[in-house]
Each structure stands twice: as C-alpha cells, then as structure tokens.
Write an enzyme that holds these catalytic residues in place. Sequence first.
Site, short mmCIF file in Angstrom:
data_model
loop_
_atom_site.label_atom_id
_atom_site.label_comp_id
_atom_site.label_asym_id
_atom_site.label_seq_id
_atom_site.Cartn_x
_atom_site.Cartn_y
_atom_site.Cartn_z
N GLU A 114 0.85 -1.20 0.00
CA GLU A 114 0.00 0.00 0.00
C GLU A 114 0.88 1.25 0.00
O GLU A 114 1.71 1.43 0.90
CB GLU A 114 -0.92 0.06 1.22
CG GLU A 114 -2.13 -0.87 1.16
CD GLU A 114 -1.79 -2.27 1.66
OE1 GLU A 114 -0.78 -2.41 2.36
OE2 GLU A 114 -2.54 -3.20 1.35
N THR A 115 0.72 2.07 -1.01
CA THR A 115 1.34 3.38 -1.04
C THR A 115 0.25 4.38 -1.41
O THR A 115 -0.36 4.26 -2.48
CB THR A 115 2.49 3.45 -2.06
OG1 THR A 115 3.49 2.50 -1.72
CG2 THR A 115 3.10 4.84 -2.08
#
Length: 255
Positions: free
Chosen positions: A46-47
């Site tokens: 997750e970014t």
Amino acid sequence: MKLPIFIADAFTTKAFCGNPAAVCLLENKLGEDMHQKIAQEMNLSETAFIRKLHPTDNFTQKNVSSTLTFVTLSGELRVRRGEDDIVLDFPLYPAHPQDFHEVEDLIKTAIGDTLVQDICYSPDTKNLLVRLSDTYNRSFLENLKVNTQNLLQVENTGKVKGLILTLKGESDGQARAFDFYSRYFAPWFGVAEDPVTGSTHTVLGSYWSQQLGKKNMHAFQCSHRGGELEISLRPDGRVDISGSAAIVLEGTLTA
C-alpha cells in the site's frame, strides 16, 4: 522534486506490526507513471498519495476532530479521529451461505483437510469467507500453512478474488478477549497474504455480528505481523472500523 513521505503501521501501537503503508504528501498532481515508480521504490503493498483538493486544507493540523473525506479511485473514504484511535467509515457487506461443493477445490487447495464449520460468499467484495471449526484455537490459525501459490490454478471463473479464513474468538488471557480471528489471502491481486485488512472486516463484521448477536466486536488478524481492529455496526447500515497507528519513518523523498 522533494516530497514529504511517511511509513505508518496501521492497526497496531507497535512498530513493525500491523499493516505497513507509505503515505506521500503532494502539493501538485503527479502522473500515474511517477505514482508507480514511487510505490515500487517504497516496496510496500500500500502506497497512498494525498493531495489537497482545496488550497486552505492543512496537512499539518494536529487536532482534527471532524470527519475528513478522501476522494479515492475506489470511491469516498471518510475518516475521523477517535479518542485513542482512527475510525474508518465503511459500507457493511453481507455474506451469504455458499454451497461447499462449488468451492471445494479452492478450499482443499488452500487448506487441505482442515475442518470447516461454515462457508459464506460476499458478492460485493468477491471474498470467500471460510470459518474454521470451533475445535481449533488462535494458535492453529496462526500456524496454518495456506497454499496460495496453487490457488490461481483453481477454476473459479473470477468469482473469488479473496479468501478469508476466520475463527471464533476465545478467552486467551488477554485483558479483553477477541471476538474473532482472521487471515486474508488475495493471490489473484498479487498479495499472498495481507498483514491486516480493514476492508475484509466489512464482511467479517456482518458475519460475526449475526453469529454472536453483537454490534461491537474486538477482532485480531493473525498474520505474522498481527493487528487489532474494533468493529462497530451502525444503525444506518454502515460499519466503523477503528485502530491505532504507529509512524515508523518520516522523511523526504527526492525524485
């Protein structure tokens, strides 16, 4: 170009536990190619890229008590600060009984002859919820070897995109017992196992609320990192999912 960037571990108070995510603050819109390059550099599943929609918005405000609305590619996400945690406002998704024979190959591939007590399916999220036998305990779920590598070879016509394994909670010496445990696997999206998954608890919350007759529940996701979540079903058909977060890195990205 210099961008403020953080790594936060969600659904935990401890560093190196919970669900790690990179958060990059933007003043101006970046191209999709740059988003991908930064995400690859951070090497996290997750970014997030946060950009102000209005010039008066303040990233550094410390005492936010109102609800913040994030406009994302998946729709709006509403977030507010609780007393000691962060509260995410999600839809609540029902899980319907699923015939075992229709998903037998998938389940057998994933967990072999492990005893199964109940199977449900969420058409909204395309998640298959498999409840393990109440004869098992948390330790069994934590140590269970799940064969995600071969799941992609099982024919399911795209119906299943995520596998939730869940188990009824128990009194395990904690100050406050957990109502249920879970693990989540999504090899169809390149995620062998997700450390802690807020979105799957929109399904788990619905299922366990019916099973336990409760609206407020304390949950634990039993990945190797582990994470705690508070689940609160609301009268309007939505669910609040809350947890703590630990910032483990704060710096500047130069691109």
